[in-house]
Write a protein that holds these residues in place. Structure first.
Motif, PDB file in Angstrom:
ATOM      1  N   MET A   1      31.397  32.597  41.939  1.00  0.00           N
ATOM      2  CA  MET A   1      31.168  33.362  40.721  1.00  0.00           C
ATOM      3  C   MET A   1      32.494  33.958  40.226  1.00  0.00           C
ATOM      4  O   MET A   1      33.118  34.743  40.923  1.00  0.00           O
ATOM      5  CB  MET A   1      30.175  34.487  41.021  1.00  0.00           C
ATOM      6  N   LEU A   2      32.925  33.531  39.035  1.00  0.00           N
ATOM      7  CA  LEU A   2      34.232  33.979  38.522  1.00  0.00           C
ATOM      8  C   LEU A   2      34.059  35.152  37.547  1.00  0.00           C
ATOM      9  O   LEU A   2      33.221  35.098  36.644  1.00  0.00           O
ATOM     10  CB  LEU A   2      34.933  32.828  37.804  1.00  0.00           C
ATOM     11  N   ILE A   3      34.859  36.171  37.755  1.00  0.00           N
ATOM     12  CA  ILE A   3      34.792  37.358  36.890  1.00  0.00           C
ATOM     13  C   ILE A   3      36.181  37.663  36.342  1.00  0.00           C
ATOM     14  O   ILE A   3      37.164  37.646  37.080  1.00  0.00           O
ATOM     15  CB  ILE A   3      34.219  38.569  37.660  1.00  0.00           C
ATOM     16  N   LEU A   4      36.229  37.938  35.030  1.00  0.00           N
ATOM     17  CA  LEU A   4      37.482  38.381  34.418  1.00  0.00           C
ATOM     18  C   LEU A   4      37.478  39.909  34.418  1.00  0.00           C
ATOM     19  O   LEU A   4      36.571  40.530  33.875  1.00  0.00           O
ATOM     20  CB  LEU A   4      37.578  37.860  32.971  1.00  0.00           C
ATOM     21  N   GLY A   5      38.494  40.501  35.052  1.00  0.00           N
ATOM     22  CA  GLY A   5      38.620  41.960  35.075  1.00  0.00           C
ATOM     23  C   GLY A   5      39.671  42.411  34.069  1.00  0.00           C
ATOM     24  O   GLY A   5      40.662  41.697  33.854  1.00  0.00           O
ATOM     25  N   ILE A   6      39.444  43.571  33.480  1.00  0.00           N
ATOM     26  CA  ILE A   6      40.420  44.135  32.524  1.00  0.00           C
ATOM     27  C   ILE A   6      40.614  45.618  32.839  1.00  0.00           C
ATOM     28  O   ILE A   6      39.640  46.367  32.983  1.00  0.00           O
ATOM     29  CB  ILE A   6      39.928  43.961  31.061  1.00  0.00           C
ATOM     30  N   ASP A   7      41.866  46.040  32.975  1.00  0.00           N
ATOM     31  CA  ASP A   7      42.165  47.464  33.188  1.00  0.00           C
ATOM     32  C   ASP A   7      43.282  47.907  32.243  1.00  0.00           C
ATOM     33  O   ASP A   7      44.382  47.348  32.265  1.00  0.00           O
ATOM     34  CB  ASP A   7      42.587  47.734  34.634  1.00  0.00           C
TER      35      ASP A   7
END
Ligand code: KG4
Ligand code: ZN
Length: 347
Positions: A1-7
């Motif tokens: 399961m691929l997740i794009l994280g943004i901070d």
């Protein structure tokens, strides 16, 4: 399961692709240090403007480095707070627009939860329960973590965060921003016993306090250095590394010893009180060489398993936001497109 994280919570624009909350596929960080260092600290307005410029290139690079397309993503995980509101707005607005345009689910993550999950991005991962010490520019807190979403606060700073104390002391010594890495470096050349700075142990409490220490450094500098003949960075002299007088190294080492003594002692109390022999250390100050060494020594003496992320995962990064977002997604805890960032957001 691929997740794009943004901070975009503070002064780094970061995007990362993480698989199943544990494996980093890409982790891109665009630092704003060069912009803020001339002011001796973060200028919020400049931070949000730079986030606007960098958010798209950084997200694009994270996706290209991972070699995936948007249809491969299970969701986008964005940090919604705590942090600088103008900075958080950029990441949240961008994430919402991307989710809307590409029809991707959105999850929202608390920045502190991201720091708690950063050790899971390393090869050896902690089991539950564990004690988490989070030490950053905005926070210094101890939690008992019993599982995802089960965080019991054991203690927190009553005034300055440890990283904030590093940054303020660095500023008053004329050493620049961010102060942590500079002081960490100078402390290696100084004598940690040279000046007996106060340690606020606050008996019976797992809370922290660093503002008295900061004031003690200020008073020492005023009385001992400013009136003396030292070529001090305080007076704009001796800016070069080789020109830094020995007393500055000694102040750095003595200040750092006071911070680390308190952090390690309190963590030891938490371990004893909670009877948990598993510990994680994360947040920007967890990159500090002395804190890492002393925490490891304490853990070895007490038979405690210690999990410290590598240096680049201690300071702010989007991989940790994707790691925490994985658990929200699995729990069906999705955010709506009406998501708003929040500057003050307790865990
Ligand atoms: O976690 P972080 O990147 O941002 C926040 O969430 O606040 O932490 C930044 C803080 C800064 O105050 C910086 O001075 C401190 O972490 N820091 C360090 C070191 N590297 C970064 N403090 C002490 N020693 C270091 N090596
Ligand atoms: Zn942080």
């Amino acid at each position: 399961m691929l997740i794009l994280g943004i901070d975009t919570s503070c002064d780094d624009t970061s995007a990362a692709v993480v698989e199943s909350g544990t494996t980093i596929i890409s982790n891109i960080i665009s630092s704003q240090t060069d912009i803020h260092k001339q002011y001796g600290g973060i200028v919020p307005e400049l931070a949000s403007r730079r986030h606007i410029e960098m958010i798209w290139p950084v997200v694009d690079e994270a996706m290209k480095t991972a070699g995936i397309s948007y249809t491969d993503l299970a969701c986008i995980s964005v940090c919604r707070g705590p942090g600088l509101i103008g900075s958080l707005l950029v990441g949240c607005s961008f994430a919402k627009a991307l989710c809307y345009a590409k029809n991707i689910p959105l999850v929202a993550v608390n920045h502190l939860e991201g720091h708690i999950f950063s050790p899971f991005l390393e090869k050896t991962k902690p089991d539950y329960p564990f004690i988490a010490l989070i030490v950053s520019g905005g926070h210094t807190c101890l939690y008992r973590v019993e599982g995802f979403g089960e965080y019991v606060e054991l203690g927190r700073t009553r005034d300055d965060a440890a990283g904030e104390a590093y940054d303020k002391v660095s500023k008053l010594l004329g050493l620049g921003y961010p102060g942590g890495p500079v002081i960490d470096n100078l402390a290696r050349k100084g004598n940690a016993r040279a000046i007996d700075f106060p340690r606020a142990y606050l008996p019976e409490s797992l809370d922290f306090s660093f503002s008295g220490l900061k004031t003690a450094v200020l008073n020492f500098v005023k009385s001992e250095i400013s009136s003396s003949n030292y070529p001090s960075p305080l007076r704009g002299e001796g800016k070069g590394e080789g020109d830094i007088p020995h007393v500055i190294n000694d102040i750095s080492a003595s200040f750092q010893a006071a911070v680390v003594d308190v952090l390690v002692r309190k963590t030891e109390w938490a371990i004893r009180k909670e009877r948990i022999r598993r510990l994680t250390l994360s947040g920007g100050v967890a990159a500090n060489s002395e804190l890492r060494m002393r925490t490891q020594e304490m853990a070895d003496e007490r038979g405690v398993e210690l999990f410290m992320p590598s240096l680049s995962l201690c300071t702010d990064n989007a991989a940790m936001i994707a790691a925490a977002g994985f658990h929200h997604f699995k729990a069906g805890n999705l955010a709506g497109l009406d998501l708003n960032p929040v500057a003050y957001l307790p865990l």
